[in-house]
Write a protein that holds these residues in place. Structure first.
Motif, mmCIF file in Angstrom:
data_model
loop_
_atom_site.group_PDB
_atom_site.id
_atom_site.type_symbol
_atom_site.label_atom_id
_atom_site.label_comp_id
_atom_site.label_asym_id
_atom_site.label_seq_id
_atom_site.Cartn_x
_atom_site.Cartn_y
_atom_site.Cartn_z
ATOM 1 N N GLY A 56 92.378 55.341 41.759
ATOM 2 C CA GLY A 56 93.558 55.812 41.047
ATOM 3 C C GLY A 56 94.846 55.369 41.715
ATOM 4 O O GLY A 56 94.889 55.091 42.914
ATOM 5 N N ARG A 57 95.895 55.279 40.943
ATOM 6 C CA ARG A 57 97.226 54.951 41.450
ATOM 7 C C ARG A 57 98.255 55.931 40.878
ATOM 8 O O ARG A 57 98.020 56.582 39.874
ATOM 9 N N ASN A 100 91.479 62.426 40.291
ATOM 10 C CA ASN A 100 91.360 63.677 41.037
ATOM 11 C C ASN A 100 91.633 64.907 40.189
ATOM 12 O O ASN A 100 91.631 66.027 40.696
ATOM 13 N N LEU A 101 91.892 64.707 38.910
ATOM 14 C CA LEU A 101 92.146 65.850 38.036
ATOM 15 C C LEU A 101 90.888 66.708 37.930
ATOM 16 O O LEU A 101 89.762 66.201 37.904
ATOM 17 N N ALA A 102 91.105 68.012 37.853
ATOM 18 C CA ALA A 102 89.966 68.929 37.728
ATOM 19 C C ALA A 102 89.243 68.699 36.404
ATOM 20 O O ALA A 102 89.874 68.454 35.374
ATOM 21 N N ARG A 103 87.933 68.782 36.442
ATOM 22 C CA ARG A 103 87.157 68.639 35.213
ATOM 23 C C ARG A 103 87.305 69.893 34.353
ATOM 24 O O ARG A 103 87.452 70.995 34.863
ATOM 25 N N GLY A 104 87.247 69.719 33.062
ATOM 26 C CA GLY A 104 87.339 70.847 32.155
ATOM 27 C C GLY A 104 86.136 71.776 32.291
ATOM 28 O O GLY A 104 85.024 71.314 32.593
ATOM 29 N N THR A 105 86.352 73.048 32.102
ATOM 30 C CA THR A 105 85.277 74.024 32.223
ATOM 31 C C THR A 105 84.786 74.537 30.872
ATOM 32 O O THR A 105 83.759 75.204 30.793
ATOM 33 N N LEU A 106 85.523 74.233 29.798
ATOM 34 C CA LEU A 106 85.128 74.686 28.463
ATOM 35 C C LEU A 106 84.195 73.663 27.821
ATOM 36 O O LEU A 106 84.414 72.455 27.928
#
Length: 343
Positions: free
Chosen positions: A326-327, A333-339
């Motif tokens: 990533g740049r 690094n974004l959090a994965r969705g939980t829904l």
């Protein structure tokens, strides 16, 4: 097949750490270094009002000429903004930095020269960095001259022009010595061209939401600071004061923590011997020190005026695996969705 090697020296009021595309939107090309095949390197000095050299213009417009650059996304993006009529399409570009990364070699040209045994003058490299700092960035506000130019620093400018030409020689020698079994073969080259289109397209960003999030963060910081002051009878103004907080916990609870890293504090929250009042303080610290909100700042400063954020991927950025890295604001690094997605 004719090959054109190019390297640009640019100036922009926008810091480069705001992202290549945001930088390029306001960039001015000062020097255009170039060479055809094995011909001597030349430097087109745009600041002197020189017209584009005929051979350079012809090569840029010739669909049969392949264009080489080191970190070509920078040069190509700057050209797209500053001289779109001369910028070759993606399919004609090759990148010696990407070629190096595809073979688990360093991406930086200086380091790559060292690994490949390309002769270089270290003192000259150091002076080159000084010249870039001098001419490619705004001068400090306290300086008498707010922008260094060929007129304000003629002797250094002559060195700068020579430095630009030397980079072409270094890149050309690097290209000769680089392995070629992984790139630029047809498959990986096609994948990299697709990567460049993805970076050019970017993604849409809700700037209003990002700004609102930053405002909410600042408001929450005030709330957490007030909670900290109340919990410590005014001895701590904020839990972000690392040394003061460590000293307070030692004096108040007789507990010494080795550091204030998130993992350390999380473990202490599960420790039955830690007083609940101290745990509350640690919870406030964890809330106040989260770094995830810094992504909003990167989004706001790197998004172009059309509302799109570009240049987020580096092809073969991960050594040995050739995975993308990533740049700018590290989208991976974004959090994965939980829904769960609705059926």
């Amino acid at each position: 097949m004719t090959r054109l090697f190019i390297d640009l020296e640019t100036y922009s009021e926008t810091p480069l750490n705001h992202g290549t595309y945001r930088y390029a939107a306001n960039a001015e090309i000062m020097l255009f270094a170039w060479a055809l095949d094995e011909q001597p390197a030349q430097v087109w000095d745009l600041t002197a009002g020189e017209p584009v050299p005929f051979d350079l213009e012809s090569a840029l417009l010739d669909p049969e000429v392949v264009v080489y650059a080191h970190n070509s996304m920078f040069d190509r993006t700057v050209m797209r903004y500053a001289m779109p009529d001369l910028c070759p399409p993606i399919e004609r570009w090759r990148d010696t930095m990407v070629q190096a990364l595809c073979h688990s070699l360093p991406g930086a040209l200086g380091n790559l020269c060292q690994v490949l045994g390309v002769p270089s003058d270290k003192a000259k490299d150091k002076d080159g960095k000084r010249l870039i700092q001098l001419f490619c960035k705004p001068r400090p506000k306290t300086s008498k001259v707010l922008r260094a130019t060929r007129d304000t620093h003629p002797a250094d400018w002559a060195k700068f022009v020579a430095y630009a030409g030397d980079d072409i020689e270094a890149m050309r020698e690097v290209e000769r010595r680089l392995p070629k079994w992984t790139y630029p073969n047809s498959h990986e080259l096609g994948m990299w061209h697709l990567d460049q289109r993805i970076n050019d397209r970017g993604l849409a960003v809700d700037i209003d939401l990002a700004v609102a999030a930053l405002q909410a963060v600042e408001e929450e910081k005030v709330v957490l600071a007030e909670r900290t002051a109340g919990m410590t009878n005014g001895e701590l103004a904020s839990t972000t004061q690392r040394d003061a907080m460590l000293a307070y916990m030692l004096a108040e609870y007789g507990i010494a923590l080795p550091d204030m890293q998130g993992a350390t504090l999380e473990r202490r929250l599960d420790d039955p011997d830690i007083p609940e009042a101290m745990k509350d303080l640690l919870r406030v610290r964890l809330q106040a020190s989260t770094t995830s909100t810094s992504k909003y700042k990167a989004l706001v400063r790197a998004t172009n005026l059309d509302g799109r954020l570009r240049g987020l991927l580096q092809f073969a950025g991960a050594s040995r695996t050739m995975r993308w890295s990533g740049r700018t604001f590290q989208p991976q690094n974004l959090a994965r969705g939980t829904l769960k997605a609705s059926e």
